[in-house]
Write an enzyme that holds these catalytic residues in place. Structure first.
Site, PDB file in Angstrom:
ATOM      1  CB  THR A 334      -0.924   0.008   1.226  1.00 32.44           C
ATOM      2  OG1 THR A 334      -0.151  -0.332   2.370  1.00 32.44           O
ATOM      3  CG2 THR A 334      -2.038  -0.979   1.064  1.00 32.44           C
ATOM      4  CG  ASP A 335       0.092   4.025  -2.552  1.00 31.24           C
ATOM      5  OD1 ASP A 335       1.098   3.529  -3.060  1.00 31.24           O
ATOM      6  OD2 ASP A 335      -1.014   4.025  -3.103  1.00 31.24           O
ATOM      7  CB  SER A 360      -0.442   9.542   3.755  1.00 30.72           C
ATOM      8  OG  SER A 360      -0.900   9.707   2.447  1.00 30.72           O
ATOM      9  NE  ARG A 361       5.474   4.113   2.444  1.00 29.33           N
ATOM     10  CZ  ARG A 361       4.905   2.940   2.660  1.00 29.33           C
ATOM     11  NH1 ARG A 361       4.103   2.423   1.752  1.00 29.33           N
ATOM     12  NH2 ARG A 361       5.150   2.268   3.756  1.00 29.33           N
ATOM     13  CB  VAL A 362       1.010   9.259  -2.979  1.00 30.28           C
ATOM     14  CG1 VAL A 362       2.104   8.364  -3.483  1.00 30.28           C
ATOM     15  CG2 VAL A 362      -0.217   8.463  -2.643  1.00 30.28           C
TER      16      VAL A 362
END
Ligand code: ATP
Ligand code: MG
Length: 498
Positions: A334-335, A360-362
């Site tokens: 997941t991101d 939250s990576r994006v």
């Protein structure tokens, strides 16, 4: 109910225009616990539907030259050693269409809400994920209406964000709040319940109906009493339902509740099929099981219609152990993740988000400018507060700077507490963050936040109606707006008369 799965599939297969007229019949060599081994059945394909004598259906999963391993959809006593079998040439499909929002179906498309369903189109349950060229970067926020998430762990449309935590820590509630907050935001939702109790899912549907969210939400359900094969298929079917809308250029939010139970159902099938068990007795392809599902969520390019599928998979941990097999797998696919902690939940911090372990990576790239402007330091403030709090537990008197930090920190924790089914609008969230920046509630006793916050938000909505409308529509706030909001915040008297 059992019989009708097969009856339903039979009816569906009869609808095909072309049916093979000659069958190569095989024979069941072994049948136990819903898993059968069939001999003398050549040329079958992976995932093909097999029809057993007596009208029972199964799915071929293990293909070898001598035999075919298959799982049954019903617990059928009629299938025993010697029963004749033939392939149907068809793979499993699920009905998709514009009439699905508001409906509850099972993974093969039988309506579970007692009303007839006229299928518009069928999609195979397993479909390939969009290619790289068909994707574009995440750039639009998916507002959950939960302040702790929208400010610190923002989610973008097309992102895959895991919700992870022990049992009863509010995982489902966060996902439902996110669905409820999509009202009037032009986002369709799919809630997929895997291996859950029927009573729990009835509760979920009631919550969604009460909040007016069932109108734009489809529910795909395979319960705890359904066969492992049905539970295994449920999230893929939900993904197909979502893909239909995304292909039409719509934004879709899918919740998979939860993938731990999905993995357990697949493990059960695999062990019964005598596949070699690996770590925690899961089969070797358990990673692929979830990666191929989650890769189907994407932000599609303009050429592909520009729709998006945002996925909120849920995973349950044991005693907060996020380094167990399934959690680490899904975290790596997941991101980002929202980690919920039972310690926080029990101490009354709800939603119980552990901001240190959540990322939250994006999503930051997609955050509303108005929100981005005020949420920059929150994570640092919270982590400094937690650290200082540990030291002061030893009874030492904090110096003035630390005392201030502690006060601000506990104010922030109280501001981030939020009731379930009560999402905030962007304007509300920005107002609360401004109140925190301006130290409006620093002197307020912890017990009064519950009554004070709704009062404050009500005041802000009345004080700045133009900014409210414009901000919720565009997601932006000009410098002038910020000044006006700050003036309004400072004119408010916490605890006093309006
Ligand atoms: P399970 O592991 O059983 O699936 P879960 O982690 O999905 O549980 P929920 O069912 O969402 O947890 O919530 C557990 C309980 O906590 C519910 O009774 C719910 O009403 C309550 N709860 C969750 N979030 C909040 C909140 N923000 N405020 C008040 N109560 C909450
Ligand atoms: Mg739950």
């Amino acid at each position: 109910m059992n019989e009708s799965i097969s009856a339903f599939l039979k009816k569906r297969l009869d609808e095909y225009a072309f049916r093979p007229v000659t069958y190569k019949k095989g024979t069941v060599a072994r049948s136990a616990d819903g898993v059968v081994t069939v001999t003398c059945l050549p040329e079958r394909r992976y995932g093909e539907l097999l029809e057993f004598e007596g009208g029972v259906f199964g799915m071929a999963l293990d293909l070898s030259e001598e035999s075919v391993g298959a799982v049954l959809f019903d617990t059928a006593e009629s299938v025993r050693a010697g029963t004749a079998v033939h392939g149907t040439g068809a793979v499993l499909e699920v009905p998709v269409g514009d009439n699905l929002p508001g409906r509850v179906i099972d993974p093969i498309g039988r309506p579970l809400d007692g009303k007839p369903l006229t299928p518009q189109e069928y999609y195979p349950v397993e479909r390939p994920a969009p290619a790289i060229i068909d994707r574009r970067p995440v750039d639009t926020p998916l507002e959950t209406g939960i302040l702790a998430i929208d400010s610190m762990i923002p989610i973008g449309r097309g992102q895959r964000e895991l919700i992870i935590g022990d049992r009863q820590t509010g995982k489902t509630t966060i996902a439902l709040d996110a669905i409820i907050n999509q009202k009037d935001k032009n986002v369709l939702c799919v809630y997929c319940a895997i291996g859950q109790k029927a009573s729990t899912v009835a509760g979920v549907i009631e919550t969604l109906t009460k909040a007016g969210a069932m109108k734009y939400t489809a529910v795909v359900y395979a319960g705890a009493s359904d066969s492992p094969a049905m539970q295994y298929l449920a999230p893929y079917a939900a993904a197909s339902v979502a893909e239909y809308f995304a292909a039409k250029g719509r934004d879709v939010l899918v919740v998979y509740d939860d993938l731990s139970k999905h993995a357990v159902a697949y493990r059960m099938m695999s062990l019964l099929l005598l596949r070699p068990p690996g770590r925690e007795a899961y089969p070797g392809d358990i990673f692929y099981l979830h990666s191929r599902l989650l890769e189907r969520s994407a932000c599609l390019s303009k050429e592909k219609g520009g729709g998006s599928i945002t996925a909120l998979p849920i995973v349950e941990t044991m005693a907060g152990n996020i380094s167990a097999y399934i959690p680490t797998n899904v975290i790596s696919i997941t991101d980002g993740q929202i980690f919920l902690e039972s310690g926080l939940f029990l101490s009354g911090v709800r939603p119980a988000v552990n901001t240190g372990l959540s990322v939250s990576r994006v999503g930051r790239a997609a955050q509303h400018p108005a929100m981005k402007a005020f949420s920059g330091t929150l994570r640092i403030d919270l982590s400094q507060y937690r650290e200082a709090e540990i030291f002061t537990r030893f009874g030492s008197d904090p110096d003035p700077a630390t005392a201030r930090l502690l006060k601000r920190g506990s104010t922030l924790v109280n501001l981030l507490k939020q009731n379930k089914s009560a999402p905030y609008s962007l304007f509300d969230e920005v107002s609360l963050l401004l109140a925190y920046r301006e130290n409006l509630f620093t002197e307020l006793p912890a017990g009064q936040f519950k009554t004070e916050i709704p009062r404050f938000l009500d005041y802000m909505r009345r004080a700045c109606p133009d900014i409210l409308r414009q901000m919720n529509r565009t997601g932006k706030a000009t410098d002038e707006d910020t000044n006006d909001l700050t003036t309004a915040v400072n004119a408010y008297e916490p605890g006093g008369a309006l």
